[in-house]
Write a protein that holds these residues in place. Structure first.
Motif, mmCIF file in Angstrom:
data_model
loop_
_atom_site.group_PDB
_atom_site.id
_atom_site.type_symbol
_atom_site.label_atom_id
_atom_site.label_comp_id
_atom_site.label_asym_id
_atom_site.label_seq_id
_atom_site.Cartn_x
_atom_site.Cartn_y
_atom_site.Cartn_z
ATOM 1 N N GLU A 1 -14.385 8.500 -15.634
ATOM 2 C CA GLU A 1 -13.414 7.867 -16.516
ATOM 3 C C GLU A 1 -11.998 8.187 -16.027
ATOM 4 O OE1 GLU A 1 -14.117 9.427 -20.368
ATOM 5 O OE2 GLU A 1 -16.264 8.908 -20.388
ATOM 6 N N LEU A 2 -11.061 7.434 -16.551
ATOM 7 C CA LEU A 2 -9.655 7.763 -16.264
ATOM 8 C C LEU A 2 -9.329 9.138 -16.842
ATOM 9 C CD1 LEU A 2 -7.832 4.396 -17.068
ATOM 10 C CD2 LEU A 2 -8.008 5.479 -14.818
ATOM 11 N N SER A 3 -8.676 9.968 -16.033
ATOM 12 C CA SER A 3 -8.303 11.298 -16.520
ATOM 13 C C SER A 3 -7.092 11.198 -17.448
ATOM 14 C CB SER A 3 -7.973 12.225 -15.337
ATOM 15 O OG SER A 3 -6.803 11.782 -14.675
ATOM 16 N N ASP A 4 -6.833 12.274 -18.181
ATOM 17 C CA ASP A 4 -5.668 12.294 -19.075
ATOM 18 C C ASP A 4 -4.376 12.106 -18.287
ATOM 19 O OD1 ASP A 4 -7.342 12.716 -21.199
ATOM 20 O OD2 ASP A 4 -7.104 14.905 -21.189
ATOM 21 N N ALA A 5 -4.311 12.717 -17.119
ATOM 22 C CA ALA A 5 -3.109 12.576 -16.297
ATOM 23 C C ALA A 5 -2.916 11.130 -15.859
ATOM 24 C CB ALA A 5 -3.192 13.493 -15.079
ATOM 25 N N GLU A 6 -3.998 10.462 -15.482
ATOM 26 C CA GLU A 6 -3.894 9.062 -15.064
ATOM 27 C C GLU A 6 -3.483 8.160 -16.232
ATOM 28 O OE1 GLU A 6 -7.026 8.756 -11.355
ATOM 29 O OE2 GLU A 6 -7.822 8.812 -13.397
ATOM 30 N N VAL A 7 -4.002 8.446 -17.424
ATOM 31 C CA VAL A 7 -3.581 7.673 -18.594
ATOM 32 C C VAL A 7 -2.098 7.890 -18.867
ATOM 33 C CG1 VAL A 7 -3.900 7.393 -21.085
ATOM 34 C CG2 VAL A 7 -5.895 7.661 -19.606
ATOM 35 N N ASP A 8 -1.626 9.129 -18.698
ATOM 36 C CA ASP A 8 -0.196 9.402 -18.885
ATOM 37 C C ASP A 8 0.644 8.630 -17.878
ATOM 38 O OD1 ASP A 8 -0.816 11.092 -20.939
ATOM 39 O OD2 ASP A 8 -0.732 12.926 -19.732
ATOM 40 N N VAL A 9 0.199 8.568 -16.643
ATOM 41 C CA VAL A 9 0.940 7.805 -15.627
ATOM 42 C C VAL A 9 0.975 6.328 -15.996
ATOM 43 C CG1 VAL A 9 0.932 7.079 -13.211
ATOM 44 C CG2 VAL A 9 0.485 9.466 -13.789
ATOM 45 N N LEU A 10 -0.166 5.785 -16.427
ATOM 46 C CA LEU A 10 -0.213 4.378 -16.817
ATOM 47 C C LEU A 10 0.635 4.109 -18.059
ATOM 48 C CD1 LEU A 10 -4.001 3.741 -16.173
ATOM 49 C CD2 LEU A 10 -2.098 2.667 -14.945
ATOM 50 N N ALA A 11 0.650 5.068 -19.004
ATOM 51 C CA ALA A 11 1.485 4.891 -20.191
ATOM 52 C C ALA A 11 2.957 4.851 -19.820
ATOM 53 C CB ALA A 11 1.215 6.023 -21.184
ATOM 54 N N ASP A 12 3.346 5.690 -18.856
ATOM 55 C CA ASP A 12 4.739 5.656 -18.411
ATOM 56 C C ASP A 12 5.049 4.343 -17.698
ATOM 57 O OD1 ASP A 12 7.299 7.354 -17.859
ATOM 58 O OD2 ASP A 12 6.747 6.533 -15.907
ATOM 59 N N LEU A 13 4.127 3.860 -16.882
ATOM 60 C CA LEU A 13 4.329 2.568 -16.214
ATOM 61 C C LEU A 13 4.373 1.423 -17.217
ATOM 62 C CD1 LEU A 13 1.975 2.985 -13.112
ATOM 63 C CD2 LEU A 13 4.472 2.819 -13.088
ATOM 64 N N ASP B 1 0.854 -1.173 0.000
ATOM 65 C CA ASP B 1 0.000 0.000 0.000
ATOM 66 C C ASP B 1 0.905 1.243 0.000
ATOM 67 O OD1 ASP B 1 -2.214 1.590 0.044
ATOM 68 O OD2 ASP B 1 -2.487 1.469 2.212
ATOM 69 N N THR B 2 0.513 2.285 -0.728
ATOM 70 C CA THR B 2 1.374 3.465 -0.883
ATOM 71 C C THR B 2 0.593 4.726 -0.587
ATOM 72 O OG1 THR B 2 0.828 3.617 -3.241
ATOM 73 C CG2 THR B 2 2.800 2.346 -2.635
ATOM 74 N N PRO B 3 1.286 5.808 -0.235
ATOM 75 C CA PRO B 3 0.606 7.098 -0.078
ATOM 76 C C PRO B 3 0.040 7.567 -1.411
ATOM 77 C CG PRO B 3 2.783 7.114 0.963
ATOM 78 C CD PRO B 3 2.700 5.870 0.159
ATOM 79 N N PRO B 4 -0.947 8.451 -1.387
ATOM 80 C CA PRO B 4 -1.562 8.929 -2.639
ATOM 81 C C PRO B 4 -0.519 9.583 -3.549
ATOM 82 C CG PRO B 4 -2.882 9.554 -0.736
ATOM 83 C CD PRO B 4 -1.599 9.026 -0.191
ATOM 84 N N LEU B 5 -0.680 9.400 -4.855
ATOM 85 C CA LEU B 5 0.220 10.029 -5.829
ATOM 86 C C LEU B 5 -0.121 11.513 -5.930
ATOM 87 C CD1 LEU B 5 0.289 7.372 -8.688
ATOM 88 C CD2 LEU B 5 1.957 7.741 -6.858
ATOM 89 N N PRO B 6 0.882 12.385 -5.906
ATOM 90 C CA PRO B 6 0.603 13.830 -5.943
ATOM 91 C C PRO B 6 0.104 14.262 -7.318
ATOM 92 C CG PRO B 6 2.972 13.419 -6.071
ATOM 93 C CD PRO B 6 2.328 12.087 -5.829
ATOM 94 N N GLY B 7 -0.777 15.240 -7.327
ATOM 95 C CA GLY B 7 -1.240 15.851 -8.566
ATOM 96 C C GLY B 7 -2.397 15.164 -9.242
ATOM 97 N N LEU B 8 -2.614 13.886 -8.995
ATOM 98 C CA LEU B 8 -3.702 13.164 -9.659
ATOM 99 C C LEU B 8 -5.032 13.492 -9.002
ATOM 100 C CD1 LEU B 8 -2.185 9.626 -10.315
ATOM 101 C CD2 LEU B 8 -2.406 11.531 -11.886
ATOM 102 N N PRO B 9 -6.105 13.459 -9.783
ATOM 103 C CA PRO B 9 -6.173 13.083 -11.215
ATOM 104 C C PRO B 9 -5.999 14.240 -12.175
ATOM 105 C CG PRO B 9 -8.375 13.325 -10.346
ATOM 106 C CD PRO B 9 -7.448 13.620 -9.191
ATOM 107 N N ALA B 10 -5.527 15.396 -11.717
ATOM 108 C CA ALA B 10 -5.461 16.577 -12.585
ATOM 109 C C ALA B 10 -4.154 16.637 -13.379
ATOM 110 C CB ALA B 10 -5.626 17.847 -11.741
ATOM 111 N N ALA B 11 -3.023 16.464 -12.699
ATOM 112 C CA ALA B 11 -1.718 16.647 -13.356
ATOM 113 C C ALA B 11 -0.876 15.398 -13.185
ATOM 114 C CB ALA B 11 -0.996 17.865 -12.767
#
Length: 647
Positions: A226-238, A187-197
């Protein structure tokens, strides 16, 4: 009725099912095979990174190598704040091991693993990037109450200094069959900036995945959107680091249209090229199913799909998952290594025509061409200026001697050469000498100007090419300007005067005597004698004036002839001097041109050799770079083959 398990930290009711079932992610089902294939590719990739001097990639790949060989499957659970991460883990293992609640959340990573007996500790690592393990000294291990792990964790963290939070993680061990197969949840702390940036979240999730030694990343997103653009970018990087991602849509029990949102998000992931499996589930339904033992409700919660998926990943980690992971890593690393090689190759090709050696060669060739043009220019300039100077010096001498002749004519128009020759001749000699010296001095000045004019035709970068001396007029005008002897001047002697007087008086006596004889006087009488005397004196005066004019004319002719002779001599001396000056300047500038040409030819030879050597070295480096790119392409092909291995 399925078999259920319980434990000290479990809810009052059944927990996770033991028996695995079908998985949604069918591509992870791999045929049995040796691990040496993907291990060989990974080791070859590590060696290649070491050869390229990428010690950072070597260390990172060694870490991933150790992870892949380790039997445990570490699943990193990430997402934005209040997306149900912690509640998902609690419901998955049926134990309140993660902090949940609206007024509090996960502040430090929590590693949930299998132990024979329940145990929970807060671990203080030696450094922020140290491995998240349970190995720590007694002074760095803080035990947590098993009956209230979440509350105890929150209270213990609150008692630590703020600067130490980055070095803390929780280690919770529970006896669960799901975890006993090697599954570990983080379990991890929340990712900063999501779901906006996305930028801050991308960097943070990479740190968590690296520090947490994650094998799989599970991304959470609450239903109802829906998944935000920022979340899709994070998943694309992963997706560049992990072959398979799991996107969990939580809280489906709260969203009426969650199926539509899941499908839209799934299509967005496909369009973005993100290899992710989307699993919708509800922790609330899972908790209720565990409490009531309702198998149908448990299936409706979606957790059996996630459990089967995780169990399949654990089972296929040594083979299929490891192969796919190495394929992803090999593709990413070879692309990263190829980028500077391609840039270097492009730079080498672009710099072939602008290298220092080639630039020097072109500059030397330009100087050679400029020197050839310069040789033509200065030779033409020298010939033209010498021709002009010869004409000018002759004209100058002519004008100066004409002035002397004109003054002599004026003198002999008014004066008798016989009386003033001794005074006139020194003046004539001095005037001619002064004219000659002035003209020859002007010739010397023009010769120096000529040398500078010809030197100006050479390029300025060659420096001073003037001769150290310019030959002057070697003849002395004193030798050319000689004295003028008095011309043969007819003198009016006394005898000539007597005979001239008698000849003139005879006519007068005869004329007046005939006139007076008419009056009865004799032929010779006082009147005729007086008339004879008058005519005799007139004849003497006229003859004297005639002789004077003849003397003046003879003197002018003598002066003209004398001046012309001196002019011819001086003109010859001036032309001879100009020819010597021309030859001296020609020889000097020819020698300068030859010296410059020899130096430029030697520089051209050296520049050509340097350019050929530089070109050979560049071609050799380009060939080596191309060969290395080919080797990287072959390594990448092997990595891609691991990704494309049949199921």
């Amino acid at each position: 009725m399925e078999s259920w398990e319980a434990g000290p930290t479990a809810y009052a009711g059944p927990t996770s099912p033991v028996r695995p079932s079908r998985t949604e992610l069918g591509t992870l089902t791999a045929p049995p095979g040796p691990a040496s294939l993907w291990l060989d590719v990974l080791d070859a990739t590590i060696r290649t990174c070491r050869e390229h001097g990428r010690s950072d990639l070597v260390a990172w790949l060694w870490q991933r190598r150790a992870q892949l060989l380790h039997p445990h499957l570490r699943v990193l659970v990430v997402g934005a704040a209040k997306q149900g991460k912690s509640q998902l883990i609690n419901a998955l293992i049926n134990a309140p091991v993660c902090v949940v609640g609206d007024d509090r959340g996960t502040t430090v990573p929590t590693v949930v693993r299998h132990t024979a007996t329940p145990a929970a500790h807060l671990i203080r690592r030696a450094a922020a990037d140290a491995e998240w393990t349970a190995d720590a000294g007694p002074q760095d291990r803080f035990p947590l109450a098993l009956d209230r792990v979440a509350d105890a964790l929150t209270e213990t963290i609150a008692g630590q200094p703020a600067e130490m939070v980055g070095r803390l993680h929780a280690d919770v061990g529970v006896p669960r069959t799901l975890l006993a197969t090697g599954l570990q949840l983080i379990d991890t702390p929340p990712l900063p900036g999501l779901p906006a940036a996305a930028p801050a979240a991308v960097g943070r999730v990479r740190e968590l995945a690296t520090d947490g030694r994650a094998d799989v990343v599970l991304f959470t997103c609450e239903s109802g959107r829906e998944l935000s653009d920022a979340e899709v970018d994070v998943l694309a990087d992963l997706g560049r680091l992990y072959p398979s991602l799991v996107v969990v849509y939580t809280k489906t029990d709260y969203a009426a249209h969650w199926r539509r949102d899941v499908e839209v998000s799934r299509m967005r992931l496909v369009q973005a090229g993100v290899p992710a499996t989307v699993v919708p589930l509800s922790a609330a339904l899972r908790t209720r199913a565990v409490q009531t033992g309702d198998t149908a409700l448990n299936g409706e919660s979606g957790f059996p799909v996630l459990i089967n998926l995780l169990q399949t990943m654990v089972a296929t980690k040594p083979d299929r998952l490891a192969r796919q992971t190495v394929g992803v890593l090999g593709r990413m690393v070879t692309e990263r290594l190829a980028v500077p090689l391609k840039d270097n190759l492009d730079a080498q090709r672009a710099e072939t025509s602008t290298s220092h050696a080639v630039t020097r060669l072109h500059e030397t060739q330009r100087r050679m061409d400029e020197l050839r043009k310069c040789a033509t220019r200065w030779q033409s300039r020298l010939a033209d200026e010498v021709a002009d100077l010869m004409s000018d010096i002759e004209h100058d001498l002519r004008e100066r001697t004409r002035a002397v002749i004109a003054h002599a004519d004026e003198v002999f128009t008014e004066s008798d050469p016989l009386k003033m020759w001794d005074e006139f001749e020194p003046w004539l000699r001095d005037a001619l000498l002064d004219a000659a010296n002035s003209s020859l001095a002007w010739l010397g000045d023009r010769a120096e100007w000529l040398a500078r004019a010809v030197a100006a035709e050479f390029p300025p970068e060659l420096g001073d090419v003037l001769p150290s001396w310019v030959p002057g007029v070697q003849e002395s005008a004193q030798e050319r300007v000689t004295g003028l002897d008095s011309p043969q001047i007819e003198r009016f002697t006394m005898t000539q005067k007597v005979f001239t007087g008698l000849r003139g008086s005879y006519g007068g006596v005869l004329m007046f005597g005939l006139a007076t004889s008419l009056a009865g006087m004799s032929l010779i009488n006082p009147i005729s004698l007086g008339g004879g005397a008058l005519f005799g004196g007139k004849s003497i005066r006229e003859e004297g004036r005639s002789l004077l004019k003849r003397r003046q004319a003879a003197a002018r002719v003598a002066v003209r002839q004398h001046v012309d002779e001196i002019f011819v001599g001086l003109a010859k001396d001036a032309k001879d001097s100009m020819r010597r000056i021309q030859r001296a300047l020609r020889d000097h500038f020819t020698a300068v041109t030859e010296d410059l040409q020899e130096a430029i030819v030697e520089s051209l030879r050296s520049a050509k050799a340097d350019a050929e050597r530089d070109l050979s070295e560049r071609e050799s480096r380009a060939r080596r770079t191309e060969q290395e790119l080919i080797r990287l392409a072959a390594l990448q092909k092997q990595a891609l083959a691991l990704l494309q291995a049949p199921a």
